[in-house]
Motif scaffolding. Sequence first.
Motif, PDB file in Angstrom:
ATOM      1  N   ARG A  27       0.851  -1.176   0.000  1.00  0.00           N
ATOM      2  CA  ARG A  27       0.000   0.000   0.000  1.00  0.00           C
ATOM      3  C   ARG A  27       0.889   1.229   0.000  1.00  0.00           C
ATOM      4  O   ARG A  27       1.715   1.411   0.892  1.00  0.00           O
ATOM      5  CB  ARG A  27      -0.880  -0.039   1.244  1.00  0.00           C
ATOM      6  N   GLN A  30       2.402   7.798   0.490  1.00  0.00           N
ATOM      7  CA  GLN A  30       1.892   9.113   0.069  1.00  0.00           C
ATOM      8  C   GLN A  30       1.797   9.098  -1.445  1.00  0.00           C
ATOM      9  O   GLN A  30       2.641   9.663  -2.126  1.00  0.00           O
ATOM     10  CB  GLN A  30       2.864  10.224   0.510  1.00  0.00           C
ATOM     11  N   PRO A  31       0.811   8.404  -1.948  1.00  0.00           N
ATOM     12  CA  PRO A  31       0.808   8.188  -3.399  1.00  0.00           C
ATOM     13  C   PRO A  31       0.383   9.420  -4.182  1.00  0.00           C
ATOM     14  O   PRO A  31      -0.407  10.235  -3.712  1.00  0.00           O
ATOM     15  CB  PRO A  31      -0.228   7.081  -3.562  1.00  0.00           C
ATOM     16  N   SER A  32       0.924   9.550  -5.365  1.00  0.00           N
ATOM     17  CA  SER A  32       0.375  10.511  -6.298  1.00  0.00           C
ATOM     18  C   SER A  32      -0.974   9.943  -6.729  1.00  0.00           C
ATOM     19  O   SER A  32      -1.283   8.784  -6.467  1.00  0.00           O
ATOM     20  CB  SER A  32       1.293  10.635  -7.516  1.00  0.00           C
ATOM     21  N   PHE A  33      -1.752  10.763  -7.427  1.00  0.00           N
ATOM     22  CA  PHE A  33      -3.069  10.297  -7.822  1.00  0.00           C
ATOM     23  C   PHE A  33      -2.950   9.070  -8.727  1.00  0.00           C
ATOM     24  O   PHE A  33      -3.707   8.100  -8.613  1.00  0.00           O
ATOM     25  CB  PHE A  33      -3.841  11.407  -8.527  1.00  0.00           C
ATOM     26  N   LEU A  36      -2.151   6.043  -6.734  1.00  0.00           N
ATOM     27  CA  LEU A  36      -3.325   5.623  -5.974  1.00  0.00           C
ATOM     28  C   LEU A  36      -4.281   4.817  -6.862  1.00  0.00           C
ATOM     29  O   LEU A  36      -4.802   3.771  -6.469  1.00  0.00           O
ATOM     30  CB  LEU A  36      -4.038   6.846  -5.401  1.00  0.00           C
ATOM     31  N   TYR A  39      -2.831   1.428  -7.569  1.00  0.00           N
ATOM     32  CA  TYR A  39      -2.950   0.563  -6.396  1.00  0.00           C
ATOM     33  C   TYR A  39      -4.366   0.008  -6.264  1.00  0.00           C
ATOM     34  O   TYR A  39      -4.586  -1.145  -5.934  1.00  0.00           O
ATOM     35  CB  TYR A  39      -2.545   1.336  -5.136  1.00  0.00           C
ATOM     36  N   ASN A  40      -5.345   0.863  -6.519  1.00  0.00           N
ATOM     37  CA  ASN A  40      -6.733   0.449  -6.324  1.00  0.00           C
ATOM     38  C   ASN A  40      -7.294  -0.393  -7.466  1.00  0.00           C
ATOM     39  O   ASN A  40      -8.090  -1.293  -7.238  1.00  0.00           O
ATOM     40  CB  ASN A  40      -7.636   1.683  -6.166  1.00  0.00           C
ATOM     41  N   TYR A  41      -6.909  -0.084  -8.683  1.00  0.00           N
ATOM     42  CA  TYR A  41      -7.614  -0.680  -9.808  1.00  0.00           C
ATOM     43  C   TYR A  41      -6.789  -1.602 -10.680  1.00  0.00           C
ATOM     44  O   TYR A  41      -7.354  -2.400 -11.412  1.00  0.00           O
ATOM     45  CB  TYR A  41      -8.220   0.420 -10.689  1.00  0.00           C
ATOM     46  N   TRP A  53      -3.491 -13.303  -1.184  1.00  0.00           N
ATOM     47  CA  TRP A  53      -4.204 -13.445   0.080  1.00  0.00           C
ATOM     48  C   TRP A  53      -5.331 -14.454  -0.058  1.00  0.00           C
ATOM     49  O   TRP A  53      -6.057 -14.461  -1.049  1.00  0.00           O
ATOM     50  CB  TRP A  53      -4.838 -12.111   0.465  1.00  0.00           C
ATOM     51  N   TYR A  55      -8.605 -16.240   2.495  1.00  0.00           N
ATOM     52  CA  TYR A  55      -9.342 -16.143   3.751  1.00  0.00           C
ATOM     53  C   TYR A  55     -10.125 -17.436   3.926  1.00  0.00           C
ATOM     54  O   TYR A  55     -10.896 -17.820   3.047  1.00  0.00           O
ATOM     55  CB  TYR A  55     -10.284 -14.937   3.656  1.00  0.00           C
ATOM     56  N   TRP A  63      -6.805 -15.061   7.797  1.00  0.00           N
ATOM     57  CA  TRP A  63      -6.194 -14.567   6.566  1.00  0.00           C
ATOM     58  C   TRP A  63      -4.787 -15.123   6.480  1.00  0.00           C
ATOM     59  O   TRP A  63      -4.027 -15.072   7.447  1.00  0.00           O
ATOM     60  CB  TRP A  63      -6.115 -13.047   6.567  1.00  0.00           C
ATOM     61  N   PRO A  81       0.554 -14.196   7.524  1.00  0.00           N
ATOM     62  CA  PRO A  81       1.211 -12.970   7.060  1.00  0.00           C
ATOM     63  C   PRO A  81       2.539 -12.785   7.780  1.00  0.00           C
ATOM     64  O   PRO A  81       2.614 -12.835   9.003  1.00  0.00           O
ATOM     65  CB  PRO A  81       0.218 -11.874   7.450  1.00  0.00           C
ATOM     66  N   GLY A  82       3.581 -12.575   6.979  1.00  0.00           N
ATOM     67  CA  GLY A  82       4.901 -12.410   7.566  1.00  0.00           C
ATOM     68  C   GLY A  82       5.729 -13.662   7.558  1.00  0.00           C
ATOM     69  O   GLY A  82       6.955 -13.597   7.633  1.00  0.00           O
TER      70      GLY A  82
ATOM     71  N   ALA B 672     -10.304   3.468  -2.371  1.00  0.00           N
ATOM     72  CA  ALA B 672     -10.583   4.290  -3.542  1.00  0.00           C
ATOM     73  C   ALA B 672     -11.617   5.352  -3.202  1.00  0.00           C
ATOM     74  O   ALA B 672     -12.090   6.049  -4.082  1.00  0.00           O
ATOM     75  CB  ALA B 672     -11.092   3.409  -4.679  1.00  0.00           C
ATOM     76  N   GLN B 703     -14.493  -9.636   7.121  1.00  0.00           N
ATOM     77  CA  GLN B 703     -13.304  -9.976   6.330  1.00  0.00           C
ATOM     78  C   GLN B 703     -12.379  -8.782   6.192  1.00  0.00           C
ATOM     79  O   GLN B 703     -11.164  -8.897   6.314  1.00  0.00           O
ATOM     80  CB  GLN B 703     -13.714 -10.413   4.921  1.00  0.00           C
ATOM     81  N   TRP B 707      -8.718  -8.548   7.745  1.00  0.00           N
ATOM     82  CA  TRP B 707      -7.613  -8.477   6.797  1.00  0.00           C
ATOM     83  C   TRP B 707      -6.632  -7.386   7.179  1.00  0.00           C
ATOM     84  O   TRP B 707      -5.419  -7.599   7.228  1.00  0.00           O
ATOM     85  CB  TRP B 707      -8.156  -8.207   5.389  1.00  0.00           C
ATOM     86  N   ALA B 710      -4.699  -8.396  10.125  1.00  0.00           N
ATOM     87  CA  ALA B 710      -3.640  -9.362   9.799  1.00  0.00           C
ATOM     88  C   ALA B 710      -2.431  -8.641   9.235  1.00  0.00           C
ATOM     89  O   ALA B 710      -1.292  -9.035   9.459  1.00  0.00           O
ATOM     90  CB  ALA B 710      -4.160 -10.396   8.808  1.00  0.00           C
ATOM     91  N   LYS B 713      -1.194  -5.881  12.315  1.00  0.00           N
ATOM     92  CA  LYS B 713      -0.824  -6.549  13.568  1.00  0.00           C
ATOM     93  C   LYS B 713      -0.924  -5.616  14.780  1.00  0.00           C
ATOM     94  O   LYS B 713       0.042  -5.377  15.488  1.00  0.00           O
ATOM     95  CB  LYS B 713       0.605  -7.107  13.491  1.00  0.00           C
ATOM     96  N   ARG B 856      -6.532   9.589   1.077  1.00  0.00           N
ATOM     97  CA  ARG B 856      -5.967  10.223  -0.110  1.00  0.00           C
ATOM     98  C   ARG B 856      -7.020  10.350  -1.210  1.00  0.00           C
ATOM     99  O   ARG B 856      -7.162  11.387  -1.850  1.00  0.00           O
ATOM    100  CB  ARG B 856      -4.789   9.353  -0.569  1.00  0.00           C
ATOM    101  N   HIS B 860      -9.028  13.785  -2.720  1.00  0.00           N
ATOM    102  CA  HIS B 860      -9.091  14.088  -4.143  1.00  0.00           C
ATOM    103  C   HIS B 860     -10.533  14.237  -4.604  1.00  0.00           C
ATOM    104  O   HIS B 860     -10.871  15.186  -5.331  1.00  0.00           O
ATOM    105  CB  HIS B 860      -8.393  12.961  -4.921  1.00  0.00           C
TER     106      HIS B 860
END
Lengths: 95, 955
Positions: A27, A30-33, A36, A39-41, A53, A55, A63, A81-82, B672, B703, B707, B710, B713, B856, B860
């Motif tokens: 994640r 401080q992402p630029s638009f 971001l 990352y999301n899409y 991942w 579940y 998880w 995780p880890g 988003a 979930q 998540w 997880a 932590k 963020r 925007h």
Amino acid sequence: MSFVLTCPHCGVREVADFAFGGEVSTRPEQPSFRELCEYNYFRRNVAGVQREWWYHRSGCRTWFQAERDTRTNVVLRVGLPGELDGDWAPADGAA
Amino acid sequence: MSRLAPQPGERLDRTEAIAFTFDGKPVAALDGDTIGSALYAAGQRTFSRSFKYHRRRGLMCCAGHCPNCLVAVDGAPGVRACTEPVREGMRVEHLNAKPGLELDAMAVTDVLGGPFTPPGFYYKTFIRPRRMWPVYEWVLRHAAGLGRLPERQAERTWRTEYRRRHADVLVVGGGHAGLSAAIAAAEFGADVVLADDGPEPGGRLLWEGGHATARALAQRALAAGVELIGSASALGHFDGLVPVWQGNTLHQVRAKHHVYATGAIEQPLLFTGNDLPGVMLSGGARRLVALYGVKPGTRAVIASTSDRGVQAATALIDAGVEVLAVADLRTAPSPLAARLKERDVEVLHGWTVVASRGRQAVRGALLGRLDAGTADSVGRQFECDLIVVSGGVAPATALIEQAGARTEYDPERGHFRLRMLPPGLWAAGEVAGEGDEQLVAYSGARAGLEAAHALGLGDDGSTGHTAQPAAPIVDEALAPVLATGASNDGKGKGKAFTCFCEDVTAKDINRGVREGYDSIELCKRFTTVTMGPCQGRMCQLSSIRLMSAATGQGLGQIGTTTARPPWSTVPLGALAGRPIEPAKRSSIHGLHRDLGATIKWAGDWRRAYDYGDPQGEALNVHEAAGLIDVSTLGKLVVRGPQAGEFLDLLYPNRLSSLKPGRVRYGVLSTDAGRIMDDGTVSRIDEQTFYVTTTSSGAGAVEQWFSWWLADWKLDVHLSDVTQTLCALNLAGPRAREILSRLTDLDCSPEAFSYLDCRQDQVAGVHSLLMRIGFVGELGYEIHFPAAYGEDVWNAILTAGEPEGIRPFGLEPQRILRLQKQHLIVGQDTDSESTPFAAGMPWAVKLDKEEQFIGKRALAHLAELPAETALVGFAVANGQLPTEGAVVLDQRGRAAGQVTSARRSRQLERVIGMAWVPSALASDGQAITIADNGVRLSASVVTEPFHDPAGELLRS
């Protein structure tokens, strides 16, 4: 899709016991638009080994992560995780 | 009617007679017959009419491969007569012919239809004039398909049983190789399952004179502990799971290793009229004789490209068939052919069959030479009633390809053979290219051994089990001819069929290539070759040969199409499973039923929709008090030293600042910036928060929370208590009076105000109470252990009787919340809705310093003008719009939609919520709703319809 997956707590189960949680990604802090949105899409969607991942929705509801070859659905490793060691460097470089 | 003398190894019990009907006429059969063998013995030659041209079709393969014998049995279509065993009283009917098989009106398509129904005709013909489309559609719908399903199914009589079988080794195919493999693996201690599609294992051994060997092998396999699943088809290979369908049972076999011994499929020849009844594959003719004692014909010619057809000649002669000539496409005489000559059978080397003669069935054959790829038009006519063909074999690699194996074209053998097998997978027998009997047995045994070794069984010495026999010499004179060989490639008159299922001729393939569909995948989709019931068994190889001839490319270059499941026809019911719909019910569901509630689905839940009078129930909440069961709400306990920090990270507003005893409304956002869910957060004590979610979002929120936990932590513990607690909402102006009778808690407005939460006993049960207001009246949500549901519900209703309390259901709740314009996530919002556009900017605290999910993105989005906004509306003339109706913008284009709409008796108006263009989202603005052809006028109402200031809520 009918492969088997090993839950770290419960053991081997059919994949239908689980919910898929997407690729493991970092994640951005401080992402630029643009970062971001990516990352999301966007997904890397590799044809090869992917860390992702899972579940255990029909079981212990933990998880965990798995490394699966998306071409053959062979699951190479699972871990909480880890536990899957090393820095995960995406094969094609960070987005 | 008449049968041959009892054949060694035949399947019949000649002492048991069985009677069934075919198209209403009685047919006499013997126990062990198939529908096909019995009908053939009774003289039937036409079994079906083909898909497009309605040409007569008869038995060809007798192995369940081709589509020629598809019939309906007891109303269920799609049964292959040649493999389906007869049963007393069976009602068998033809498919695809009106009024009957002998006189089919649609056969006119064969004569006239050619120009109207070329491949891909639905892209070219039956389009204009457009107003004729309803007529065309009616004609095409009635012409399409190969059978009718019964319109009514009075009761469910057919159930599929599911069985999960975990095994060490699954062997698919119970012929010589498969049995050898199963025996080898099992004798070393592996847990072996063997799936075979015949009523008894043995494959070709059973009708090529090796039935004694077959039975001995079967005994040995059973003695070794092999589980045999017979009369079963393996449907596909799905990541190691192989569903095997046997009658009413679907065996889901998951094995560590797989051996595929699925054999090879005999191929037909391409010539004019190659689909006429009386043209039979050599295996089909031999099966009729050996298994069912049926004489396939009286006078026959045989056309073969290998020893297989020549062997058939001997078998037929022994059965009393007069073999007039054998056309062996090989130019060099083989030893077997030489022996035929000794029996006075004319063998023509380098010859093949050029055309069949006859209209209803074979009456003759035209044989001719094939010199360097061109058919000699001068041939020899033979009068016969049977043409036996054998065009080589194609290994049945579809299943093993689904498991990851790859094939390549082998020019020496003239077919595609396996070239690469992934680990854990073995091929044995003819599917691996081993045709010779000794090699077949050896390859099976070796595959079984290797599988056992892979499991850790056996030792180094066990490989010395069988000596590898010498490989036979592959006949070189054979292959080059086949590669060029279509005797009818479009030049001659008449139809030569490559695909019998879809009526695709050699000319059609050529035309497809000429029109530009010159790759195998495109050509398949355009002409529909290999897409019928046989799935390429009869036609894949010949269509690739035709494409090779038409494009000039080699067969290896053209390749094959991707093999896809199911490999065998299977009814949808076998895959669908039992009609089980799991339902969730609240702990007091029985009470709702007893009160006469209308129960409906709400997601996974069965809920009380109303108690008979939704409008009255809603009105009663305004006038007196109502009680509703909201146990379906998601409920999470978030506890720990970092619980507040955790919730601050998840929510766009501040929750760590919430004081114990207070409730705050929270909207969960995705990263988003889109609305994910909404609910309340109550602070119980310093380290304990109680979160509620929407009913349908409960699982997703749990979930989501777990998540992030997880990943981050934090010192937080999450408990999902959705099913553990019952939740009731007591609402209305008299709610306070009623509640006070059931608890010692001080319910005065000062002591228990809006958005407070308290814990105390209600009707003797320890509960958490929250003053929140989804329905817009003074109300208390009471959460307590589900086991006490009935006690508390009944206590409240009893205590409230003097006040006029009535239970109310989901529908009146919807009306009430709509009056307050309280949105429902998932109904009034979708996955792209932002809190700003949905009218909830207060839910986002952008000045919050801490990081939170969506910060963020929301920062925007706050800057961007939204295209549409969620507002309330009221309809002027009282018409109720459909939820989902379109809202138009000023130019009359679709720009938004109605998400909720109800009649409110209390307000005497039709009200709703809708996404409207932002330019129109001001109070009083007129909007137009287009609802299924009707235009409605409505006006925007931005404030809640009922009690806009929220005074009743806060009273």
